[in-house]
Design an enzyme around this catalytic site. Structure first.
Site, PDB file in Angstrom:
ATOM      1  CE  LYS A 259      54.088  37.634  29.357  1.00  0.00           C
ATOM      2  NZ  LYS A 259      54.358  38.750  30.276  1.00  0.00           N
TER       3      LYS A 259
ATOM      4  CE  LYS B 113      57.051  44.054  35.959  1.00  0.00           C
ATOM      5  NZ  LYS B 113      56.042  44.395  35.051  1.00  0.00           N
TER       6      LYS B 113
ATOM      7  CD  GLU C 160      55.086  48.087  35.353  1.00  0.00           C
ATOM      8  OE1 GLU C 160      53.985  47.998  35.922  1.00  0.00           O
ATOM      9  OE2 GLU C 160      55.591  47.131  34.739  1.00  0.00           O
TER      10      GLU C 160
ATOM     11  CG  ASN D  56      42.857  27.449  30.745  1.00  0.00           C
ATOM     12  OD1 ASN D  56      42.948  28.120  29.740  1.00  0.00           O
ATOM     13  ND2 ASN D  56      43.002  27.977  31.931  1.00  0.00           N
ATOM     14  N   GLY D  57      40.417  26.971  33.194  1.00  0.00           N
ATOM     15  CA  GLY D  57      39.264  27.830  33.491  1.00  0.00           C
ATOM     16  C   GLY D  57      38.819  27.595  34.918  1.00  0.00           C
TER      17      GLY D  57
ATOM     18  CD  GLU E  28      54.762  41.310  38.097  1.00  0.00           C
ATOM     19  OE1 GLU E  28      55.460  42.230  37.621  1.00  0.00           O
ATOM     20  OE2 GLU E  28      53.964  40.653  37.413  1.00  0.00           O
TER      21      GLU E  28
ATOM     22  CG  HIS F 288      49.505  63.034  53.866  1.00  0.00           C
ATOM     23  ND1 HIS F 288      49.191  63.997  54.800  1.00  0.00           N
ATOM     24  CD2 HIS F 288      49.810  63.710  52.727  1.00  0.00           C
ATOM     25  CE1 HIS F 288      49.269  65.200  54.239  1.00  0.00           C
ATOM     26  NE2 HIS F 288      49.653  65.050  52.984  1.00  0.00           N
TER      27      HIS F 288
ATOM     28  CD1 TRP G 144      49.546  30.325  38.719  1.00  0.00           C
ATOM     29  CD2 TRP G 144      47.338  30.641  38.899  1.00  0.00           C
ATOM     30  NE1 TRP G 144      49.350  31.409  39.531  1.00  0.00           N
ATOM     31  CE2 TRP G 144      48.006  31.634  39.664  1.00  0.00           C
ATOM     32  CE3 TRP G 144      45.954  30.653  38.867  1.00  0.00           C
ATOM     33  CZ2 TRP G 144      47.332  32.611  40.385  1.00  0.00           C
ATOM     34  CZ3 TRP G 144      45.283  31.623  39.588  1.00  0.00           C
ATOM     35  CH2 TRP G 144      45.962  32.593  40.338  1.00  0.00           C
TER      36      TRP G 144
ATOM     37  NE  ARG H 210      47.451  29.465  29.034  1.00  0.00           N
ATOM     38  CZ  ARG H 210      46.771  30.429  28.449  1.00  0.00           C
ATOM     39  NH1 ARG H 210      47.378  31.213  27.588  1.00  0.00           N
ATOM     40  NH2 ARG H 210      45.514  30.630  28.699  1.00  0.00           N
TER      41      ARG H 210
ATOM     42  CB  CYS I 165      45.557  26.000  33.574  1.00  0.00           C
ATOM     43  SG  CYS I 165      45.259  25.900  35.325  1.00  0.00           S
TER      44      CYS I 165
HETATM   45  C1  G6P Z   1      49.473  38.973  34.967  1.00  0.00           C
HETATM   46  C2  G6P Z   1      50.922  39.130  34.582  1.00  0.00           C
HETATM   47  C3  G6P Z   1      51.267  40.611  34.469  1.00  0.00           C
HETATM   48  C4  G6P Z   1      50.322  41.326  33.525  1.00  0.00           C
HETATM   49  C5  G6P Z   1      48.854  41.096  33.918  1.00  0.00           C
HETATM   50  C6  G6P Z   1      47.895  41.587  32.842  1.00  0.00           C
HETATM   51  O1  G6P Z   1      49.279  39.396  36.275  1.00  0.00           O
HETATM   52  O2  G6P Z   1      51.759  38.504  35.515  1.00  0.00           O
HETATM   53  O3  G6P Z   1      52.595  40.745  33.999  1.00  0.00           O
HETATM   54  O4  G6P Z   1      50.590  42.688  33.526  1.00  0.00           O
HETATM   55  O5  G6P Z   1      48.615  39.696  34.083  1.00  0.00           O
HETATM   56  O6  G6P Z   1      48.073  40.792  31.698  1.00  0.00           O
HETATM   57  P1  G6P Z   1      47.655  41.215  30.245  1.00  0.00           P
HETATM   58  O7  G6P Z   1      47.998  40.043  29.378  1.00  0.00           O
HETATM   59  O8  G6P Z   1      46.173  41.493  30.285  1.00  0.00           O
HETATM   60  O9  G6P Z   1      48.416  42.446  29.900  1.00  0.00           O
END
Ligand code: G6P
Length: 584
Positions: free
Chosen positions: A579, A463, A459, A95-96, A466, A482, A71, A27, A2
């Site tokens: 994000k 990606k 990672e 927001n929160g 996501e 396993h 969000w 956000r 948000c």
């Molecule tokens: C969200 C984002 C990710 C990010 C994670 C941690 O899930 O979508 O891309 O890695 O938050 O965010 P930060 O700002 O703490 O690195």
């Protein structure tokens, strides 16, 4: 998680609010809304979907207003759950998360009050309205005292030409230029000459062209001014179709900046004294930043022989972690606002650790809580899926690993010109475009590796999940047999990462096992001999295996990007994600 905005000036507020919301859309983007006041009447427009659905609000007349991009946490993404929320004379954006919203709502219902949304936020408007007998700020303070959880609030009161703000745990900034502006993040403040951050527990009043800040007891306090780069945030996608594409292309430049920063940065030298005393390291982080922490563990333990524990922040904060004397806690967070990371970092500090923040946002909440700050200087990252910030975090963490090694009188492999290697990696990684048909049509995908390559597998898998929405798993190559092997079918894509010469053949054993079960193999390697053996491979430039994740992740970032495009997804704004996750 948000984003909120506010405007008080001489121009029409709606345009400025929409501009701010567009910049905050990362956000959250399931619904959006604005409220604009004219002649003491507040008009609200809300829409399900992205900010562009709210363009119809541009015509609203009035030079004071607030806005929100959501969000969803409580209640589905819908127009009725979109902010701003109104009760009586009070209109607000939040927001929160209000943790005791249910109990408070019950209390309001017994008073005969009606609710029009399923959100936790609406109850705040009810409380403020209840306490609104004189000074609105006092009413807001009384309401806030009833709230458990986190909030950044911007409030309009019908009949009062002012914006009222309150903050606890969720970020909230105020900017001053030709107008007064409010936003959850600096880039959304637009054209300003000064920016200030509300501290936890503070309130603020924006009236005329003045901003007044108050502490938790409503005593006036001096605001905390934030230094910022006026150019920053103005660089849009330019010739790129998506922010993610632009941000991957920036990796060499980010690494070049890091090379300069950490060769000459005196803050890092001060930090060296801390490193000399460090006996244990704990790293806390979420998402991609957690993976950067795992890569750091490999390097720190190998180069410095110091024990390094890496924990997902949301787990660390609810354990009773052991923090021994001379522990350094490194909290890694691109945004510096991730609620779980901040809570874990504070817990570690409370238990006696020296807290270092590794973040991309110098004015973030994490920075303010930390004893030492290491900045990544990756520039603003807009795409929800982190790319360049990961490479930047790795650079700093590898610098820390080397410094730790030196402080113990140990050697460490020299850092090569990583920016040049990343540039080459970006070029050769274009090969993955030809892999995307296999992934676009797949039901699932697997990434395997050993050591640091295993972390890169994690990672790469994250990606892909996501932004392409393809179920995917990162696995330790030796563990495949396993359990996960049972999931492989004819044509299932398996990506192997092999940059460590000593472990490469072991990884290839797992590749053979997967291939025998029908898997389609894709290889990312720095070893020409291996690349020559595989039909689908990306051969990266040679790099010391300790630092290889800096470049071996690049083909996987691109693979996720091109697969998302092939599956018709927006790579910058994946469904259900945001994000900056400022709620736990
Ligand atoms: C969200 C984002 C990710 C990010 C994670 C941690 O899930 O979508 O891309 O890695 O938050 O965010 P930060 O700002 O703490 O690195």
């Amino acid at each position: 998680m948000c984003g909120i905005v506010g405007y008080l000036g001489k121009k029409q507020a709606a345009g400025a609010l929409l501009e701010g919301l567009y910049r905050l859309e990362y956000r959250g983007y399931d619904s959006a809304g604005v409220a604009v006041m004219d002649e003491n009447v507040i008009r609200i427009v809300r829409r399900k979907g992205r900010v562009k659905e709210l363009e119809c609000a541009r015509h609203l007349v009035g030079n004071i207003g607030i806005g929100h991009t959501r969000w969803a946490t409580h209640g589905s993404p819908s127009e009725k759950n979109a902010h701003p929320h109104r009760f009586g004379r009070v209109v607000l954006v939040h927001n929160g998360i209000i943790e005791n919203a249910h109990a408070l709502k019950e209390e309001c219902l017994t008073r005969g009050e009606e609710f029009s949304s399923e959100t936790d936020s609406e109850v705040i408007a009810h409380l403020i309205e209840r306490y609104l007998t004189g000074d609105p700020l006092l009413a807001i303070k009384k309401a806030c005292e009833r709230l458990q959880g986190s909030y950044a609030l911007a409030v309009l009161i019908e009949g009062k030409h002012a914006i009222y703000l309150a903050r606890k745990k969720s970020p909230l900034l105020v900017g001053k230029g030709e107008a007064l502006l409010v936003a959850s993040d600096l880039p959304a403040l637009g054209n300003i000459s000064h920016a200030y951050a509300l501290e936890d527990g503070q309130f603020a009043l924006l009236k005329g062209d003045e901003i007044a800040f108050y502490d938790g007891e409503l005593r006036p306090v001096s605001p905390k001014e934030i230094a910022f780069d006026r150019e920053e945030g103005e660089k849009e996608t330019l010739c790129f179709e998506h922010f993610m594409q632009k941000e991957m292309a920036e990796i060499p430049a980010v690494l070049a900046r890091s090379e300069v920063d950490f060769a000459t940065d005196s803050r890092f030298s001060d930090f060296y004294r801390v490193l000399c005393q460090t006996e244990y390291i704990q790293i806390v982080a979420c998402g991609t930043a957690f993976h950067a922490g795992l890569c750091a563990k490999e390097a720190i333990e190998r180069l410095a022989r110091i024990s390094c524990e890496v924990t997902v922040a949301s787990e660390y904060r609810y354990r009773d972690p052991i923090v021994k004397e001379n522990t350094l806690c490194i909290a890694v967070s691109q945004s510096g606002e991730t609620a779980d990371t901040i809570a874990a970092a504070l817990l570690s500090k409370e238990k006696g650790a020296h807290l270092a923040a590794l973040t991309n946002v110098a004015y973030s909440s994490l920075t303010r809580a930390a004893d030492s700050v290491l900045c990544t200087n990756a520039g603003r990252e807009v795409a929800v899926a982190a790319t360049k910030s990961f490479n930047a975090q790795l650079f700093v963490l590898y610098s820390v690993a080397r410094a730790l090694a030196f402080s113990r009188g140990r050697e460490a492999p020299p850092m090569q010109c990583f920016s040049a290697l990343a540039y080459r990696a970006l070029e050769v990684a274009e090969e993955v475009r030809s892999w995307t048909p296999f992934f676009a049509a797949a039901k699932s995908a697997y990434f395997i590796g050993r050591g640091a390559d295993y972390v890169v597998a994690l990672e790469g898998s994250l990606k892909l999940k996501e932004i392409s929405y393809l179920p995917s798993e990162g696995y330790a190559a030796g563990e495949l047999k396993h359990g996960t092997l049972a999931l492989l079918e004819e044509g299932t894509p398996v990506v192997a990462i092999a940059t460590n010469e000593d472990l490469a053949e072991k990884t290839m054993n797992a590749v053979h096992e997967a291939r025998s079960r029908g898997a389609q193999i894709f290889l990312v390697t720095t070893l020409p001999g291996l690349a020559a053996r595989e039909e689908h491979s990306v051969l990266l430039p040679p790099i010391d295996e300790v630092y290889s994740p800096l470049i071996s992740v690049i083909p996987l970032q691109k693979l996720a990007y091109y697969t998302a495009l092939a599956r018709g997804n927006d790579p910058d704004k994946p469904r259900n994600l945001a994000k900056s996750v400022t709620v736990e």
